[in-house]
Design a protein around this motif. Structure first.
Motif, PDB file in Angstrom:
ATOM      1  N   UNK A  17       0.832  -1.202   0.000  1.00  0.00           N
ATOM      2  CA  UNK A  17       0.000   0.000   0.000  1.00  0.00           C
ATOM      3  C   UNK A  17       0.868   1.254   0.000  1.00  0.00           C
ATOM      4  N   UNK A  18       1.921   1.249   0.785  1.00  0.00           N
ATOM      5  CA  UNK A  18       2.816   2.402   0.849  1.00  0.00           C
ATOM      6  C   UNK A  18       3.517   2.622  -0.492  1.00  0.00           C
ATOM      7  N   UNK A  19       3.963   1.544  -1.125  1.00  0.00           N
ATOM      8  CA  UNK A  19       4.624   1.653  -2.428  1.00  0.00           C
ATOM      9  C   UNK A  19       3.631   2.166  -3.467  1.00  0.00           C
ATOM     10  N   UNK A  20       2.409   1.670  -3.433  1.00  0.00           N
ATOM     11  CA  UNK A  20       1.381   2.127  -4.364  1.00  0.00           C
ATOM     12  C   UNK A  20       1.095   3.613  -4.182  1.00  0.00           C
ATOM     13  N   UNK A  21       0.959   4.061  -2.924  1.00  0.00           N
ATOM     14  CA  UNK A  21       0.708   5.475  -2.644  1.00  0.00           C
ATOM     15  C   UNK A  21       1.873   6.339  -3.117  1.00  0.00           C
ATOM     16  N   UNK A  22       3.081   5.883  -2.875  1.00  0.00           N
ATOM     17  CA  UNK A  22       4.265   6.614  -3.308  1.00  0.00           C
ATOM     18  C   UNK A  22       4.297   6.721  -4.831  1.00  0.00           C
ATOM     19  N   UNK A  23       3.986   5.642  -5.497  1.00  0.00           N
ATOM     20  CA  UNK A  23       3.961   5.651  -6.958  1.00  0.00           C
ATOM     21  C   UNK A  23       2.884   6.607  -7.470  1.00  0.00           C
ATOM     22  N   UNK A  25       1.720   9.293  -5.946  1.00  0.00           N
ATOM     23  CA  UNK A  25       2.175  10.660  -5.690  1.00  0.00           C
ATOM     24  C   UNK A  25       3.213  11.075  -6.732  1.00  0.00           C
ATOM     25  N   UNK A  26       4.141  10.191  -7.043  1.00  0.00           N
ATOM     26  CA  UNK A  26       5.163  10.494  -8.037  1.00  0.00           C
ATOM     27  C   UNK A  26       4.520  10.703  -9.410  1.00  0.00           C
ATOM     28  N   UNK A  27       3.553   9.877  -9.759  1.00  0.00           N
ATOM     29  CA  UNK A  27       2.869   9.996 -11.040  1.00  0.00           C
ATOM     30  C   UNK A  27       2.122  11.323 -11.145  1.00  0.00           C
ATOM     31  N   UNK A  28       1.389  11.696 -10.107  1.00  0.00           N
ATOM     32  CA  UNK A  28       0.664  12.968 -10.102  1.00  0.00           C
ATOM     33  C   UNK A  28       1.646  14.128 -10.200  1.00  0.00           C
ATOM     34  N   UNK A  29       2.746  14.044  -9.490  1.00  0.00           N
ATOM     35  CA  UNK A  29       3.768  15.094  -9.538  1.00  0.00           C
ATOM     36  C   UNK A  29       4.354  15.228 -10.940  1.00  0.00           C
TER      37      UNK A  29
END
Length: 99
Positions: A17-23, A25-29
């Motif tokens: 879940x943490x890796x998915x959320x990080x991904x 956030x990076x994608x939106x950025x």
């Protein structure tokens, strides 16, 4: 001897879940940055067009200032735009509205 399987733990689910959320956030950025880049590229193109237009105007003005007649014509146009006239000259202003 057969290896015993370890049961899945909550840690692996949380890690996923943490890796998915990080991904996410990076994608939106990255998407936001691409939008900003596109906007800045458009702004740059507009500024370059303005620069070319102003450079052409400057070249025309410089060409007219390079000869004496051009300087006199420019000075006369500028003086007339400020409301000045030659001695003993009558200036008529059309107030009819151009109809």
């Amino acid at each position: 001897m057969q290896k015993a399987k370890r049961p899945k733990t909550k840690g692996s689910v949380l890690l996923k879940a943490a890796v998915f959320c990080l991904a996410a956030v990076v994608l939106v950025s990255l998407i936001e940055r691409q939008i900003q880049i596109a906007g800045k590229q458009e702004e740059l193109a507009q500024l370059q067009a303005q620069l070319e237009e102003q450079t052409a105007k400057n070249e025309d003005l410089q060409a007219s200032l390079d000869n004496d007649e051009g300087v006199r014509e420019y000075a006369e146009r500028r003086a007339r735009s400020l409301g000045y006239a030659r001695p003993n000259e009558r200036v008529y202003v059309d107030v009819g509205g151009g109809e």
